[in-house]
Design a protein around this motif. Structure first.
Motif, short mmCIF file in Angstrom:
data_model
loop_
_atom_site.label_atom_id
_atom_site.label_comp_id
_atom_site.label_asym_id
_atom_site.label_seq_id
_atom_site.Cartn_x
_atom_site.Cartn_y
_atom_site.Cartn_z
N VAL A 159 0.84 -1.23 0.14
CA VAL A 159 -0.07 -0.03 -0.03
C VAL A 159 0.78 1.28 -0.17
N LEU A 160 1.95 1.20 0.80
CA LEU A 160 2.69 2.41 0.91
C LEU A 160 3.25 2.78 -0.57
N ARG A 161 3.88 1.57 -1.15
CA ARG A 161 4.42 2.14 -2.38
C ARG A 161 3.50 2.31 -3.48
N ALA A 162 2.32 1.83 -3.53
CA ALA A 162 1.28 2.14 -4.35
C ALA A 162 0.85 3.61 -4.00
N ARG A 163 1.15 4.21 -2.85
CA ARG A 163 0.93 5.54 -2.70
C ARG A 163 1.95 6.35 -2.80
N GLY A 164 3.16 5.75 -3.30
CA GLY A 164 4.38 6.83 -3.74
C GLY A 164 5.71 6.96 -2.67
N VAL A 165 5.40 5.91 -1.50
CA VAL A 165 6.39 5.83 -0.44
C VAL A 165 7.29 4.74 -0.92
N SER A 216 1.62 11.00 6.77
CA SER A 216 0.17 11.03 6.26
C SER A 216 -0.14 9.59 5.81
N VAL A 217 0.74 9.27 4.78
CA VAL A 217 0.13 7.68 4.34
C VAL A 217 0.07 6.59 5.11
N CYS A 218 1.31 6.71 6.18
CA CYS A 218 1.25 5.63 6.95
C CYS A 218 0.25 5.65 8.01
N ASN A 219 -0.07 6.82 8.40
CA ASN A 219 -1.26 6.98 9.50
C ASN A 219 -2.49 6.75 8.74
N SER A 220 -2.73 6.89 7.60
CA SER A 220 -3.78 6.93 7.17
C SER A 220 -4.41 5.47 7.05
N ALA A 231 -8.88 -6.78 4.16
CA ALA A 231 -9.92 -5.78 4.43
C ALA A 231 -9.30 -4.38 3.75
N TRP A 232 -8.18 -3.86 4.77
CA TRP A 232 -7.74 -2.66 4.64
C TRP A 232 -6.91 -2.67 3.37
N LEU A 233 -6.50 -3.44 2.85
CA LEU A 233 -5.59 -3.46 1.62
C LEU A 233 -6.55 -2.93 0.34
N ALA A 234 -7.82 -3.61 0.33
CA ALA A 234 -9.03 -3.22 -0.65
C ALA A 234 -9.34 -1.95 -0.43
N ALA A 235 -9.66 -1.58 0.91
CA ALA A 235 -10.09 -0.19 1.31
C ALA A 235 -8.97 0.94 0.87
N ALA A 236 -7.72 0.42 0.95
CA ALA A 236 -6.94 1.72 0.51
C ALA A 236 -6.85 2.02 -0.86
N PHE A 237 -7.34 1.19 -1.54
CA PHE A 237 -7.45 1.80 -3.10
C PHE A 237 -8.70 2.25 -3.46
#
Length: 237
Positions: A159-165, A216-220, A231-237
């Motif tokens: 998820v972090l990588r998908a959001r640019g981290v 911000s990304v980590c805490n989200s 569940a949270w992986l799906a929700a992250a997208f």
């Protein structure tokens, strides 16, 4: 002088055993094999990620000639207990920097990394931040994702990588589980560290805006320990 060269210079070779960490990229074990000796794996201190003296003592045998201590992530290992163990058991203690960590740091680079680390320490949620310790230069800022092991950490990293981290897993597989070094040993802290650790960007060139974005990304993601990863992986997208 590299670790293999130091071992050769000390007369370590065929018939000898050398204690090395399994929480490693394999460099220490390769150096031992290069001189004809046999690597023996001991567990780590879960705070420093370096060899634990009591665990080393437990695997020392009649053929043990040396111990290779690898410093981790810019935090100096506690060498005192291992130095004392070496004196007591007649062992050579070699100290090795992590691969890629050779060379001196510029003071301004260390200062910048420490500022970034301090910022992360006070703001990150849902992960366990590193304990600083005296002299820590934060060559890597390594957090723990203390869920149910590797599935949680790996999903979190995706998820972090998908959001640019641009995060990375320091030790994807402990050395004692690699085919060429496979051993039937019990190393619980090594296994746990390999399953939970994740390195976040902390380089001197990191901007404050980028640091805020990482937090911000980590805490989200919230508390990743409790929800099912899917569940949270799906929700992250």
């Amino acid at each position: 002088m590299g670790t293999a060269a130091m071992l050769r210079a000390a007369g370590v070779g065929a018939g000898d055993e050398v204690v090395v960490p399994a929480f490693d990229d394999g460099g220490a074990a390769r150096a031992v094999v290069a001189v004809g000796a046999v690597p023996v794996f001991a567990d780590i201190d879960p705070t420093t990620y370096c060899l634990d003296a009591d665990r080393v003592d437990a695997v020392v045998g009649s053929r043990t000639a040396a111990v290779v201590l690898v410093h981790r992530f810019g935090r100096p290992a506690a060498t005192g207990p291992l130095t004392e163990l070496g004196r007591r058991r007649g062992l050579l203690l070699l100290q090795q920097q992590e691969d890629g960590d050779e060379g001196a740091d510029e003071d301004h680079e260390v200062a910048r990394r420490r500022l970034h680390a301090q910022y992360f320490d006070g703001r990150l949620r849902g992960v366990r931040v590193p304990e600083g310790g005296a002299g820590h230069t934060y060559r890597q800022y390594v957090v723990r994702v203390p869920g149910n092991g590797r599935p949680d950490r790996d999903a979190y990293a995706r998820v972090l990588r998908a959001r640019g981290v641009d995060c990375r897993i320091p030790v994807p597989t402990p050395v004692h589980r690699l085919p060429e070094y496979r051993r039937s040993v019990v190393l619980p802290d090594t296994e746990r560290a390999a399953d939970e650790t994740l390195a976040l960007p902390v380089g001197a060139g990191l901007t404050r805006r980028e640091a805020r974005r990482i937090v911000s990304v980590c805490n989200s993601l919230g508390d990743v320990v409790r929800p099912a990863p899917a569940a949270w992986l799906a929700a992250a997208f």
